[in-house]
Scaffold this motif. Structure first.
Motif, mmCIF file in Angstrom:
data_model
loop_
_atom_site.group_PDB
_atom_site.id
_atom_site.type_symbol
_atom_site.label_atom_id
_atom_site.label_comp_id
_atom_site.label_asym_id
_atom_site.label_seq_id
_atom_site.Cartn_x
_atom_site.Cartn_y
_atom_site.Cartn_z
ATOM 1 N N ASN A 108 0.825 -1.212 0.000
ATOM 2 C CA ASN A 108 0.000 0.000 0.000
ATOM 3 C C ASN A 108 0.859 1.263 0.000
ATOM 4 O OD1 ASN A 108 -2.345 -1.547 0.068
ATOM 5 N ND2 ASN A 108 -2.371 -1.622 2.297
ATOM 6 N N ARG A 109 1.997 1.204 0.690
ATOM 7 C CA ARG A 109 2.862 2.377 0.733
ATOM 8 C C ARG A 109 3.513 2.642 -0.624
ATOM 9 N NH1 ARG A 109 5.727 0.728 4.459
ATOM 10 N NH2 ARG A 109 7.498 -0.078 3.278
ATOM 11 N N ASN A 110 3.950 1.593 -1.307
ATOM 12 C CA ASN A 110 4.644 1.767 -2.589
ATOM 13 C C ASN A 110 3.684 2.088 -3.730
ATOM 14 O OD1 ASN A 110 7.211 1.277 -1.556
ATOM 15 N ND2 ASN A 110 7.040 -0.940 -1.849
ATOM 16 N N ARG A 111 2.397 1.782 -3.566
ATOM 17 C CA ARG A 111 1.447 2.121 -4.629
ATOM 18 C C ARG A 111 1.316 3.633 -4.801
ATOM 19 N NH1 ARG A 111 -3.598 -2.194 -3.959
ATOM 20 N NH2 ARG A 111 -2.497 -3.990 -4.868
ATOM 21 N N GLY A 112 1.469 4.368 -3.723
ATOM 22 C CA GLY A 112 1.403 5.815 -3.823
ATOM 23 C C GLY A 112 2.759 6.482 -3.893
ATOM 24 N N LYS A 113 3.793 5.670 -4.032
ATOM 25 C CA LYS A 113 5.153 6.190 -4.057
ATOM 26 C C LYS A 113 5.723 6.062 -5.454
ATOM 27 C CE LYS A 113 9.679 5.275 -1.968
ATOM 28 N NZ LYS A 113 10.403 4.382 -1.037
ATOM 29 N N LEU A 114 6.258 7.130 -5.964
ATOM 30 C CA LEU A 114 6.827 7.127 -7.304
ATOM 31 C C LEU A 114 8.310 6.807 -7.239
ATOM 32 C CD1 LEU A 114 5.172 10.325 -8.821
ATOM 33 C CD2 LEU A 114 4.450 7.960 -9.094
ATOM 34 N N SER A 115 8.789 6.091 -8.227
ATOM 35 C CA SER A 115 10.215 5.827 -8.327
ATOM 36 C C SER A 115 10.947 7.079 -8.793
ATOM 37 C CB SER A 115 10.471 4.668 -9.294
ATOM 38 O OG SER A 115 10.057 5.025 -10.599
ATOM 39 N N ARG A 116 12.257 7.020 -8.835
ATOM 40 C CA ARG A 116 13.029 8.186 -9.255
ATOM 41 C C ARG A 116 12.734 8.553 -10.705
ATOM 42 N NH1 ARG A 116 18.973 6.560 -6.759
ATOM 43 N NH2 ARG A 116 18.372 6.618 -4.550
#
Length: 321
Positions: free
Chosen positions: A135-143
């Motif tokens: 859930n945290r990485n779904r809203g987190k963009l990569s570089r």
């Protein structure tokens, strides 16, 4: 899509029906749009090929000629929604590579129907154990995604500013043209000069006005930052990176390499060539290869020649006394 591809149910091909449109679902087996409308008139039914329950709303247009590729793309999208960890989430590159390899194994098993139930259990166990990070990485963009988002926002701001500047310039130019037209009418009505002189003077003023408008500074195009390339080893190269290429080594004079074909003592009859295998009929004892094997570089004569060499190798072997 080539003309020899056809619907597996009604056998309609692209050659006979140029408007043929193949659709695929989660199982990866294609059906034409007419068969989908006929079979899934109630909204849900089973696939004619694998008998899996499907819904009509999940059908989509087939983009690739190979339906297996369509199935893999669909599975890959679903898997990567949950397996969304980034390289920064791992302590070493080896752990990240093992994680990527684990994902590829899951996709391969589901695509080729290998241990489907155990693979699905692995996916469910992973979701249960890592639901917080998912859930945290779904809203987190990569570089890379953050860089792309920044470029998109910069382009939007630049286009908006460019539109405003151009609209002001066009507005001023249209007002100047309108004033020049009104001045022409006033001069024709009130001036004592001949009409041809008045028209010539206003024509030259119009040319000068258009020339001044053309010479106005235009908004410069947006400048993208120089791209950065990363090799599989992790080395970043390019103008935007700190790493540079190693210097080209100086050429040292040495002897020219000459290829010498190796010779092997078969201790038996000499191996047959490709032409001999066909002429003597040995090739008829080998099965026909499939298109996928031919695309991979596999030739029918290889196993035949290898089997004959292994059969006759060592027939003339004489042990040392």
């Amino acid at each position: 899509m080539s003309e020899d591809i056809s619907c597996p149910r009604c056998k309609t091909s692209k050659y006979r029906n140029p408007l043929l449109k193949l659709l695929v679902n989660v199982c990866g087996h294609p059906l034409c749009d007419n068969c989908v409308d006929l079979l899934f008139v109630k909204g849900s039914a089973t696939c004619p090929t694998c008998n899996i329950s499907l819904r009509k709303t999940n059908f989509r247009v087939q983009l690739f000629e190979d339906s297996l590729v369509e199935k893999e793309v669909d599975i890959r999208k679903k898997i990567l929604k949950d397996f969304n960890k980034k390289e920064d989430d791992f302590t070493s590159p080896d752990e990240y590579n093992d994680y990527l390899e684990f994902i590829e194994d899951l996709i391969y098993n589901l695509t080729n129907n290998i241990d489907v139930e155990s693979t699905k259990r692995k996916i469910e166990n992973y979701k249960k154990d890592n639901w917080e990070s998912i859930n945290r990485n779904r809203g987190k963009l990569s570089r890379d995604e953050e860089e792309i988002e920044g470029l998109i926002e910069a382009e939007k701001d630049h286009e908006q500013w460019k539109t405003q500047v151009l609209s002001v310039q066009e507005n001023n130019f249209s007002k100047s043209k309108k004033r020049a037209a009104e001045a022409l009418v006033d001069d024709l009505m009130c001036s004592d000069l001949p009409a041809n002189q008045i028209l010539a003077r206003h024509a030259s003023e119009k040319l000068q006005l258009e020339k001044r408008n053309a010479e106005l500074p235009k908004p410069p195009p947006i400048r993208r930052p120089p791209s950065q390339v990363m090799f599989s080893t992790g080395i970043k190269v390019g103008k935007n990176s700190s790493s540079l290429f190693l210097p080209v080594p100086k050429q040292v004079e040495h002897e020219v390499y000459v290829y010498v074909e190796p010779t092997f003592d078969m201790e038996g009859p000499n191996p047959l060539g490709t032409k001999d295998l066909h002429d003597l009929g040995h090739i008829h004892h080998v099965r026909n290869i499939e298109l996928s094997e031919l695309a991979g570089g596999f030739i029918r004569t290889y196993p035949c020649q290898r089997a004959i060499q292994e059969a006759f190798c060592g027939l003339f072997y004489q042990p040392d006394p």
